[in-house]
Every structure is written in structure tokens, then in C-alpha cells.
Design an enzyme around this catalytic site. Structure first.
Site, PDB file in Angstrom:
ATOM      1  N   HIS A 128       5.324   6.082  10.761  1.00 30.56           N
ATOM      2  CA  HIS A 128       5.184   5.450  10.327  1.00 30.56           C
ATOM      3  C   HIS A 128       3.862   7.012   9.784  1.00 30.56           C
ATOM      4  O   HIS A 128       2.625   6.613  10.281  1.00 30.56           O
ATOM      5  CB  HIS A 128       4.652   4.378   9.867  1.00 30.56           C
ATOM      6  N   ARG A 135      11.532   3.519   3.343  1.00 34.90           N
ATOM      7  CA  ARG A 135      11.244   2.420   3.681  1.00 34.90           C
ATOM      8  C   ARG A 135      12.502   2.397   4.324  1.00 34.90           C
ATOM      9  O   ARG A 135      13.458   1.308   2.958  1.00 34.90           O
ATOM     10  CB  ARG A 135      10.182   1.661   3.843  1.00 34.90           C
ATOM     11  N   ARG A 177       0.690  -1.133  -0.215  1.00 36.71           N
ATOM     12  CA  ARG A 177       0.063  -0.350  -0.029  1.00 36.71           C
ATOM     13  C   ARG A 177       0.715   0.999  -0.022  1.00 36.71           C
ATOM     14  O   ARG A 177       0.733   2.099  -1.333  1.00 36.71           O
ATOM     15  CB  ARG A 177      -0.846  -0.123   1.380  1.00 36.71           C
ATOM     16  N   THR A 178       1.855   0.979   0.865  1.00 34.65           N
ATOM     17  CA  THR A 178       2.630   2.492   0.802  1.00 34.65           C
ATOM     18  C   THR A 178       3.502   3.264  -0.005  1.00 34.65           C
ATOM     19  O   THR A 178       3.185   4.089  -0.943  1.00 34.65           O
ATOM     20  CB  THR A 178       3.687   2.575   2.023  1.00 34.65           C
ATOM     21  N   LYS A 236      25.003  -4.812  -4.307  1.00 37.49           N
ATOM     22  CA  LYS A 236      27.216  -4.659  -3.814  1.00 37.49           C
ATOM     23  C   LYS A 236      27.422  -3.785  -2.869  1.00 37.49           C
ATOM     24  O   LYS A 236      28.983  -3.686  -3.181  1.00 37.49           O
ATOM     25  CB  LYS A 236      27.042  -3.896  -5.560  1.00 37.49           C
TER      26      LYS A 236
HETATM   27  N1  ASP Z   1       1.819  -1.671   6.518  1.00 39.15           N
HETATM   28  C1  ASP Z   1       2.527  -1.165   8.084  1.00 39.15           C
HETATM   29  C2  ASP Z   1       4.303  -1.309   8.391  1.00 39.15           C
HETATM   30  O1  ASP Z   1       4.715  -1.318   7.302  1.00 39.15           O
HETATM   31  C3  ASP Z   1       1.552  -2.426   9.526  1.00 39.15           C
HETATM   32  C4  ASP Z   1       2.443  -3.426   9.364  1.00 39.15           C
HETATM   33  O2  ASP Z   1       2.899  -4.024   8.030  1.00 39.15           O
HETATM   34  O3  ASP Z   1       1.712  -4.460   9.229  1.00 39.15           O
HETATM   35  O4  ASP Z   1       3.764  -0.625   9.294  1.00 39.15           O
END
Ligand code: ASP
Length: 338
Positions: free
Chosen positions: A165, A137, A86-87, A116
Site C-alpha cells: 500500500h 485497489r 480514506r484512500t 457481468k
Molecule cells: N486501510 C488500510 C488498508 O487498506 C488498513 C486496514 O484496512 O486495516 O490496508
């Protein structure tokens, strides 16, 4: 031709762009232009209201016309060292709907020079040469801050280990307001992995700025970290901790359910002991208020039965869609277009 002289071909070359005409002044008044988005601590109810208002406008625009060229000519790099559905896709969709371009390094950094042995600072300093904003991320807490220290362009934290987050917390709060028309006065229950769940950490910190009642429901080993609990208590909020969903199901306005974060456990046996601790079922939902809202940052791995999905109170897929509007608003804001 003498050195320093221009060839006729070069002299006659027409200019491609009327830059004076194209150049636009950025919107700077909202305080987000050129800024990193690293933590929810950067937001207060006023700035949240501003972002939510822009997100609502984005939603209306997408529903009516699909997209607009607000961010045309801008490039977003999505750099993901951890899995994401999703993100990453909502940031990509957000940029696409606003007419911008994307460098997607989301299908595993093993295909980039990270495999690398390239360091995070070098990767960031490289990617910023091509882009106007970087979404990162990374499994290490503090990594987004470190990247931001190296980058001259805005960095957005899309999850730094068990840290924060923030963009998820914004979309979560936006969803609560959207579903229930208010935030103040609500009883919000967080259920599941409150220890490792970064979405819980960020959302709790945001909610501490409002007049809400918070219930934290978890097995003993997954309790909310003490520093966050202390922040909430210091803010004067009505807080309770329990192991049982039954204790809060009848009075909760929002049930924020989370996955037990398997990847954060050093001992798999500990994970196995708590992984099936909670399941939200239609039977449990019968005891909840008629207008309670069930949310989940997703992915779910058994915490909410699929048979709950048809319940109008199940808001988790609406929450997913809101993520795109919030990220459109944030991108427009940091790029000086909102
Ligand atoms: N998608 C969310 C996160 O990246 C929640 C999860 O992974 O449980 O933190």
C-alpha cells in the site's frame, strides 16, 4: 454539394481552442512523470524528500486558499474492488482540490461491468480511454502490476491484497517526519497484524532505508513475513520481535498500531483467537514518552481505545489529513505538474 466539399457552415465554424496557447510542457525532471506507483521500492530518501516537499506546499495551499487549478483538464479513475474510506476519498479530494475530474468506482464494482464478468485487463483498458491516471485497489497481490502492464497511463497501487500500500506508507512516513521532525534515530514499533497488514509491509520497507530501530509486536501467528524481516535485517537495522507492547512502550518514539485483518483469515476461529490481543489505553499511554506518536492506518476496531483520542500524542486523524496532501503531490508528480 459535391463529395469532399465542406459546407459553408463547417467552413465558418470558429475554432474553440487556441491549443498552442493552452498546451503546457510537463515537468519531467523529478522522474515521476508518466510513471506507475506500484511499490515503495521505487522510492529512496531523495525522492521521498521531494514528494514530502511538494506535499507541504499542497498543505499550505489548501490551508490558505482551499484549492488550485493545477490538474484542470485531467481525469482520475478510482477503481476499488475492496472497501475503502480514506484512500478513495483522499484521492478524490486531492483531485478535486487540484481542479481535476474523477470517475469514482468506489462504491462496489458490482455496479460496473465487473459484475457481468469483465476481466481486470479489459476494465483497465476501457477506463484508461477516459482518464489520465488510475488508482486501483484489488484483493490480489500483484494486481496493480498487472493493471500497469496493460495500461498506457499511470496506475497507482491503492492496496493489492496483502502485498503493498505504497501511498499509505508515504503518508505514514510523512506523518512521522511531520510530528517528530526527523526519521533517523527513531525507535518505531509496529503493533498488531504484521502478517497480513499491507501498510506495515510497505512502511517497513521504506523505513529500512533509514537509520531507525524497529520493534515488531504481534501474536505468534501474525508475525511479519520472513522475506520482509530478512530485508530489514540485511539493511543492517536494529530489529526486535516481541509479543508484548509492555516491552517497548517506554522507549518507542512511534507506536504504529494496526487492525487484525479479518478478511484475510481462512478460519474465523483463528481470527477470533487474536482479534482482541492488543488495546492501547490511557493507562498504557502513561508509561510512554511525552512526545511519543500514536499512529494507525485506520479503520480501528478496538486496538486503540476511544479514550486515547484526546491525548495530543494521538496522531491518527492528522495522519488521515496528510494522506490527502501526499496524494495531491503524487498526482501532480505523475501528471507532470510538480
Ligand atoms: N486501510 C488500510 C488498508 O487498506 C488498513 C486496514 O484496512 O486495516 O490496508
Amino acid at each position: 454539394m459535391k463529395e469532399g466539399e465542406k459546407s459553408d457552415m463547417l467552413k465558418d465554424r470558429p475554432r474553440l481552442f487556441d491549443l498552442d496557447d493552452l498546451e503546457q510542457k510537463p515537468t519531467t525532471g523529478n522522474g515521476f512523470y508518466g510513471k506507475d506507483i506500484l511499490s515503495v521500492k521505487q522510492f529512496d530518501p531523495d525522492s521521498l524528500a521531494y514528494i514530502f516537499d511538494v506535499a507541504e506546499e499542497m498543505r499550505e495551499m489548501v490551508r490558505r486558499v482551499g484549492g488550485a487549478d493545477l490538474l484542470k483538464g485531467h481525469v482520475l479513475t478510482c477503481l476499488f474492488y475492496e472497501p475503502s474510506t480514506r484512500t478513495s476519498s483522499s484521492f478524490i479530494a486531492a483531485m478535486a482540490r487540484l481542479g481535476g475530474g474523477i470517475i469514482p468506482i468506489t462504491q462496489g464494482v458490482q455496479f460496473s461491468s465487473v459484475s457481468k464478468g469483465e476481466s481486470l485487463p479489459d476494465t483497465i483498458r476501457t477506463l484508461e480511454q477516459y482518464s489520465d491516471v488510475i488508482v486501483l485497489r484489488h484483493p490480489d497481490e500483484g494486481s496493480a502490476k498487472m493493471a500497469a502492464d496493460y495500461a498506457a497511463i499511470p496506475v497507482m497501487n491503492a492496496g493489492d491484497g496483502t502485498g503493498e500500500h505504497p501511498t499509505q506508507a508515504l503518508l505514514d512516513l510523512f506523518t512521522i517526519q511531520d510530528e517528530l521532525d526527523r526519521i533517523d534515530g527513531l525507535h518505531i514499533a509496529m503493533v498488531g497484524d504484521l502478517r497480513f497488514g499491507r501498510t506495515v509491509h510497505s512502511l517497513t520497507r521504506l523505513l529500512a532505508q533509514y537509520n531507525v530501530k524497529l520493534s515488531f509486536v504481534s501474536p505468534e501467528i501474525l508475525r511479519l513475513p520472513l522475506v520482509i524481516m530478512n530485508d530489514v535485517r540485511d539493511a543492517g537495522l536494529d530489529v526486535r520481535e516481541t509479543h508484548s507492547v509492555a516491552d517497548i512502550i517506554e522507549t518507542a518514539d512511534v507506536l504504529y498500531v494496526t487492525r487484525v485483518q479479518k478478511e484475510r483469515f481462512s478460519e474465523l476461529s483463528q481470527y477470533d483467537a487474536v482479534k482482541d490481543y492488543y488495546t492501547i489505553t490511557p493507562e498504557l499511554m502513561e508509561r510512554a514518552q511525552d512526545n511519543m506518536v500514536v499512529m494507525h492506518p485506520l479503520p480501528r476496531v478496538g486496538e486503540i481505545a476511544y479514550s486515547v483520542d484526546g491525548d495530543p500524542r494521538a496522531a491518527y486523524f492528522r495522519q488521515v489529513q496528510n494522506g490527502m496532501y501526499i496524494r495531491m503531490a503524487l498526482l501532480a508528480a505523475v501528471l507532470g505538474k510538480a
